[in-house]
Write a protein that holds these residues in place. Structure first.
Motif, PDB file in Angstrom:
ATOM      1  N   VAL A   1      -1.310   3.798  -6.399  1.00  0.00           N
ATOM      2  CA  VAL A   1      -1.659   3.743  -4.978  1.00  0.00           C
ATOM      3  C   VAL A   1      -1.286   2.389  -4.366  1.00  0.00           C
ATOM      4  O   VAL A   1      -1.152   2.279  -3.135  1.00  0.00           O
ATOM      5  CB  VAL A   1      -3.163   4.021  -4.779  1.00  0.00           C
ATOM      6  N   ARG A   2      -1.134   1.402  -5.141  1.00  0.00           N
ATOM      7  CA  ARG A   2      -0.761   0.083  -4.634  1.00  0.00           C
ATOM      8  C   ARG A   2       0.157  -0.599  -5.674  1.00  0.00           C
ATOM      9  O   ARG A   2       0.106  -0.310  -6.865  1.00  0.00           O
ATOM     10  CB  ARG A   2      -1.978  -0.833  -4.395  1.00  0.00           C
ATOM     11  N   MET A   3       0.977  -1.514  -5.180  1.00  0.00           N
ATOM     12  CA  MET A   3       1.758  -2.384  -6.079  1.00  0.00           C
ATOM     13  C   MET A   3       1.625  -3.797  -5.545  1.00  0.00           C
ATOM     14  O   MET A   3       1.920  -4.063  -4.383  1.00  0.00           O
ATOM     15  CB  MET A   3       3.226  -1.968  -6.149  1.00  0.00           C
TER      16      MET A   3
ATOM     17  N   ASP B   1       0.886  -1.183   0.000  1.00  0.00           N
ATOM     18  CA  ASP B   1       0.000   0.000   0.000  1.00  0.00           C
ATOM     19  C   ASP B   1       0.912   1.218   0.000  1.00  0.00           C
ATOM     20  O   ASP B   1       1.561   1.550   1.017  1.00  0.00           O
ATOM     21  CB  ASP B   1      -0.896  -0.003   1.234  1.00  0.00           C
ATOM     22  N   LEU B   2       0.963   1.881  -1.182  1.00  0.00           N
ATOM     23  CA  LEU B   2       1.907   2.982  -1.350  1.00  0.00           C
ATOM     24  C   LEU B   2       1.509   4.200  -0.507  1.00  0.00           C
ATOM     25  O   LEU B   2       2.382   4.968  -0.073  1.00  0.00           O
ATOM     26  CB  LEU B   2       2.019   3.366  -2.822  1.00  0.00           C
ATOM     27  N   GLU B   3       0.223   4.386  -0.281  1.00  0.00           N
ATOM     28  CA  GLU B   3      -0.226   5.551   0.456  1.00  0.00           C
ATOM     29  C   GLU B   3       0.001   5.370   1.944  1.00  0.00           C
ATOM     30  O   GLU B   3       0.453   6.288   2.647  1.00  0.00           O
ATOM     31  CB  GLU B   3      -1.703   5.820   0.174  1.00  0.00           C
ATOM     32  N   ARG B   4      -0.290   4.190   2.484  1.00  0.00           N
ATOM     33  CA  ARG B   4      -0.135   3.947   3.913  1.00  0.00           C
ATOM     34  C   ARG B   4       1.283   3.461   4.274  1.00  0.00           C
ATOM     35  O   ARG B   4       1.671   3.457   5.447  1.00  0.00           O
ATOM     36  CB  ARG B   4      -1.137   2.892   4.380  1.00  0.00           C
ATOM     37  N   GLY B   5       2.032   3.021   3.267  1.00  0.00           N
ATOM     38  CA  GLY B   5       3.392   2.546   3.552  1.00  0.00           C
ATOM     39  C   GLY B   5       3.436   1.199   4.248  1.00  0.00           C
ATOM     40  O   GLY B   5       4.374   0.903   4.997  1.00  0.00           O
ATOM     41  N   THR B   6       2.394   0.366   4.010  1.00  0.00           N
ATOM     42  CA  THR B   6       2.351  -0.976   4.602  1.00  0.00           C
ATOM     43  C   THR B   6       2.601  -2.020   3.521  1.00  0.00           C
ATOM     44  O   THR B   6       2.312  -1.794   2.330  1.00  0.00           O
ATOM     45  CB  THR B   6       1.001  -1.243   5.270  1.00  0.00           C
ATOM     46  N   LEU B   7       3.157  -3.141   3.957  1.00  0.00           N
ATOM     47  CA  LEU B   7       3.478  -4.241   3.009  1.00  0.00           C
ATOM     48  C   LEU B   7       2.978  -5.540   3.598  1.00  0.00           C
ATOM     49  O   LEU B   7       3.296  -5.887   4.748  1.00  0.00           O
ATOM     50  CB  LEU B   7       4.983  -4.311   2.758  1.00  0.00           C
TER      51      LEU B   7
END
Length: 799
Positions: free
Chosen positions: A121-123, A34-40
């Motif tokens: 926004v996501r990868m 999650d590119l916006e929240r910085g979670t993986l």
């Protein structure tokens, strides 16, 4: 509107559920960033593939980036952010990712961006562990490289035949094996023409069987080829296989070719050598054997059966051989065979029990013979009875103890040098006194114990003896030794004797020395004294040469005198015959005319005159014959000795019949000589044998011969070196003689009996000796009184 939002919410939940199911079903590691929240987020593959438990994985992107190999990290992160910042839709890369155990996996990672209003926004991506695949690819490449190298190193030719169009493809080595055929010859029908005519049908048959879908026989054949352009004959060993499609049609026929010319030649040489070796082995007292490994059949010699069982008639089998082996030595044999499988050489010594219960030590030596694939096909070798050697070794141990005692008690300086370092062992007191070092030298290498010997010849001599096993001795050898603290010169008669073990290896050298310093010094003084007389000796030598020249001249004069004397003897003998004939003639006329007027005494004296004149005439004839022999008249030619014997017996026929003598003549050879002289030789020998008979015994004469070998010829004097000789024997059973008179009977006018017993001039055997000397031969005799005589004559044969 609410329905629409609910519908989208339901679709999103369904999509999320599907994503999670896919993440569980795949064997890859699935990640969602999650590119916006910085979670993986990672799926369960993170634990299954890389070994990380969920609690060990951080929530942010550092859980990913920090586990990338330091050498790959910057480049991978750079490419990822380039894709995100540029709004691209996908990213992929190969790099190394750290496992939980600290090792690194090779991965192929792929990611896809999800964008809203053109902004990522996501990868979402999947990471595949390709370590095993890379290892497999690397192993395959290495295997292909190894195979290529092995083919080149083994000088193998590879070939591929297309069964449809019959074209052939050869690598460079295969072309070389066929003698570099032209491109136009690279067809099956043309290539088989280069196969040796004697092998061609066999090769064609093997190919047809390999290409037959019903047989599909592996192609494995050896044959000869005549080089296409170099015309060189080579032996090849070709193996291959045909490949068939589903319909059973061959579409490919390929394999390898290897040159075995040297192997075939070696096998022929080995077979010939084995035959020669078997003959040599049997002649040396050893036994030979050969075992066919496929059938365990043993081909053996009678000597081998006797060595193993004590009987040459034993039916040797593997079972009988094992039964004859001493039970305590079974392990020795088994270990030897185990080692032979690796080395190819069989070697062991063991005891065998004979049928009579006796125990014999046997040494077994063998060698495996292999086919072209390296498979052992036979075992051949020899067996030797070494009982005597083993018993000798046992006695040797006892003898070594005796040797130690003898050295210690030896009256001369004696010591033992052991091993290559020549360690001093058991020097006796006399040797310690010679060295002047005391008992401290015992156990030390000779170089350390007597350093003053460095630069003197003794170390080199000892090293040579240790290598060659040959003894060495010297008389009056100089040795400089430190005795009583100072270097002094001594002289010794010494002997170095190598001592060998049961294998014939030198293990020690026995040194025995005698101090001859005083004698050598005396001899040196004597040599200096002799130098004063050297000039006198030179003058004496000059005078001897002068005297020799004078003797040579005198010898020439003597030869001339002898020649004149021979001419005189011939003339005198010839002139004496005329008055003798007149004496005999007038004596006969007196007896016939005036016998009635003579009294008995007159008649007796007249008869004595007649007898004396006859003897004188015979003696003159013999002298004439002897004088003619000295001239060696006539050339030497091949002479049939049998014809001469026949002629002589015919001349002596009346006297032989009168004496009632039986003459036995064996087959006679051809000799090199003068026929007339040889006739005189045979006639004198036979007439003597007839004359000297025992009156009360049946007279028998035997004439025989045999060839003379080299050893016997060496014992005889003055024979022709380049001729073969025969030994002629004339034997009788007459009165014989004592061999103390052997030299006397061949001299002129020598008689062992009075004229009243046997007539003769005493020249006959001297004439025989002269004939034999003229023929470069030798004459002698063997006899005992009353037991007959054998006259032995050595005569040469034609070249």
């Amino acid at each position: 509107m609410t329905d629409t939002l609910n519908a989208r919410k339901d679709d999103l939940l369904l999509a999320i559920e599907r994503f999670k199911l896919v993440a569980k079903a795949t064997h890859d590691v699935i990640w969602d960033w999650d590119l916006e929240r910085g979670t993986l987020w990672w799926n369960e593959g993170m634990q299954e593939i890389f070994g990380y438990r969920p609690e060990e994985v951080e929530g942010g992107p550092n859980s990913w980036f920090d586990r990338i190999h330091p050498d790959d990290q910057d480049e991978v992160i750079k490419k990822i952010y380039e894709v995100i910042n540029q709004g691209e839709s996908n990213w992929s890369d190969f790099y190394r990712f750290r496992r939980a155990d600290g090792s690194y996996a090779h991965v192929h990672d792929r990611g896809y961006t999800i964008q809203i209003n053109g902004k990522p926004v996501r990868m979402v991506g999947s990471m595949m562990d390709i370590s095993r695949q890379l290892r497999s690819d690397r192993a395959r490449e290495e295997s292909e490289e190894s195979l290529k190298f092995a083919i080149q190193a083994a000088q193998l030719g590879t070939w591929n035949l297309n069964p449809i169009d019959r074209t052939a493809l050869f690598n460079d080595r295969c072309k070389e094996l066929y003698g570099y055929p032209a491109e136009a010859d690279m067809y099956y029908e043309r290539l088989v023409q280069f196969v040796h005519p004697a092998d061609r049908s066999r090769v064609i048959d093997a190919i047809e069987r390999a290409l037959d879908p019903l047989q599909r026989t592996p192609y494995d054949v050896r044959y000869r080829v005549n080089g296409a352009t170099d015309r060189k004959l080579r032996w090849l060993h070709c193996t291959g296989q045909a490949y068939f499609d589903q319909e059973g049609t061959p579409y490919r026929f390929s394999g390898i070719s290897r040159e075995i010319t040297s192997e075939v030649t070696s096998q022929e040489k080995i077979a010939w050598a084995d035959q020669q070796a078997a003959m040599t082995i049997e002649g040396s007292g050893a036994g030979s054997f050969m075992v066919t490994l496929a059938t365990n059949e043993i081909i053996y010699s009678p000597t081998m059966a006797h060595i193993i069982t004590g009987s040459e008639n034993a039916n040797m089998t593997r079972e009988l051989l094992l039964e004859s082996l001493h039970p305590e030595d079974v392990g020795i044999r088994n270990n030897a065979y185990a080692e032979a499988e690796a080395s190819g050489e069989l070697r062991y010594e063991a005891r065998f029990v004979w049928n009579d219960g006796s125990v014999h030590w046997v040494r077994v030596l063998g060698r495996y013979l292999y086919d072209s694939t390296g498979e052992a096909i036979s075992l051949s070798g020899i067996v030797m009875d070494i009982t005597d050697r083993i018993e000798s070794e046992q006695r040797l141990k006892v003898n070594e103890e005796h040797l130690r005692t003898l050295i210690e008690q030896a009256p001369v300086a004696t010591a033992l040098f052991v091993g290559k370092d020549m360690v001093i062992d058991i020097p006796n007191e006399a040797m310690l006194k010679v060295w002047g070092k005391g008992r401290s030298v015992i156990g030390k290498p000779l170089r350390d114990a007597l350093p003053e010997l460095e630069g003197q010849p003794f170390h080199a001599i000892l090293d040579r003896i240790y290598q060659s096993g040959e003894a060495h001795s010297e008389q009056g050898a100089r040795a400089d030794l430190v005795v009583d603290g100072r270097l002094q010169t001594f002289y010794y008669d010494y002997t170095y004797k190598p001592l060998k073990n049961s294998r014939g290896e030198v293990y020690a050298i026995l040194d025995m020395a005698v101090d001859v310093t005083e004698q050598v010094i005396s001899r040196q003084e004597l040599e200096r004294s002799e130098e004063r007389y050297r000039q006198l000796a030179s003058e004496l030598e000059r005078r001897v040469r002068q005297r020799t020249d004078e003797l040579h001249q005198a010898n020439i004069e003597l030869v001339n005198s002898n020649n004149n004397l021979q001419q005189f003897a011939y003339a005198a003998s010839h002139d004496m015959q005329e008055p003798l004939r007149k004496i005999q003639s007038f004596g006969s006329r007196l007896l016939s005319t005036y016998s009635d007027k003579l009294d008995d005494n007159g008649k007796y004296m007249l008869n004595r005159i007649q007898d004396a004149s006859k003897r004188m005439s015979a003696m003159i004839d013999d002298l004439l014959a002897y004088s003619r022999l000295t001239t060696r008249e006539g050339e030497f030619t091949p002479v049939e000795l049998g014809e001469i014997v026949t002629s002589v017996l015919a001349d002596l026929e009346i006297s032989i019949q009168e004496q009632k003598t039986e003459v036995i003549v064996e087959e006679m050879p051809v000799v090199w000589g003068n026929g007339a002289q040889l006739t005189q030789l045979i006639q004198n020998l036979v007439s003597n044998a007839v004359k000297y008979r025992l009156p009360e015994q049946h007279s028998t004469i035997r004439i025989a011969y045999r060839d003379v070998d080299a050893a016997e010829k060496e014992t005889l004097p003055k024979l022709l070196p380049d001729h073969h000789y025969i030994r002629l024997e004339v034997s009788d059973n007459g009165i014989g003689f004592d061999e103390i008179y052997l030299d006397r009977i061949f001299q002129m006018f020598q008689r062992l009996h009075g004229r009243s017993e046997f007539s003769g001039s005493g020249i006959g055997l001297a004439l025989c000796k002269k004939v034999v000397q003229n023929h470069h031969g030798y004459i002698t005799a063997k006899s005992q009184p009353g037991r007959g005589a054998t006259f032995i004559v050595y005569l040469p044969q034609p070249l």
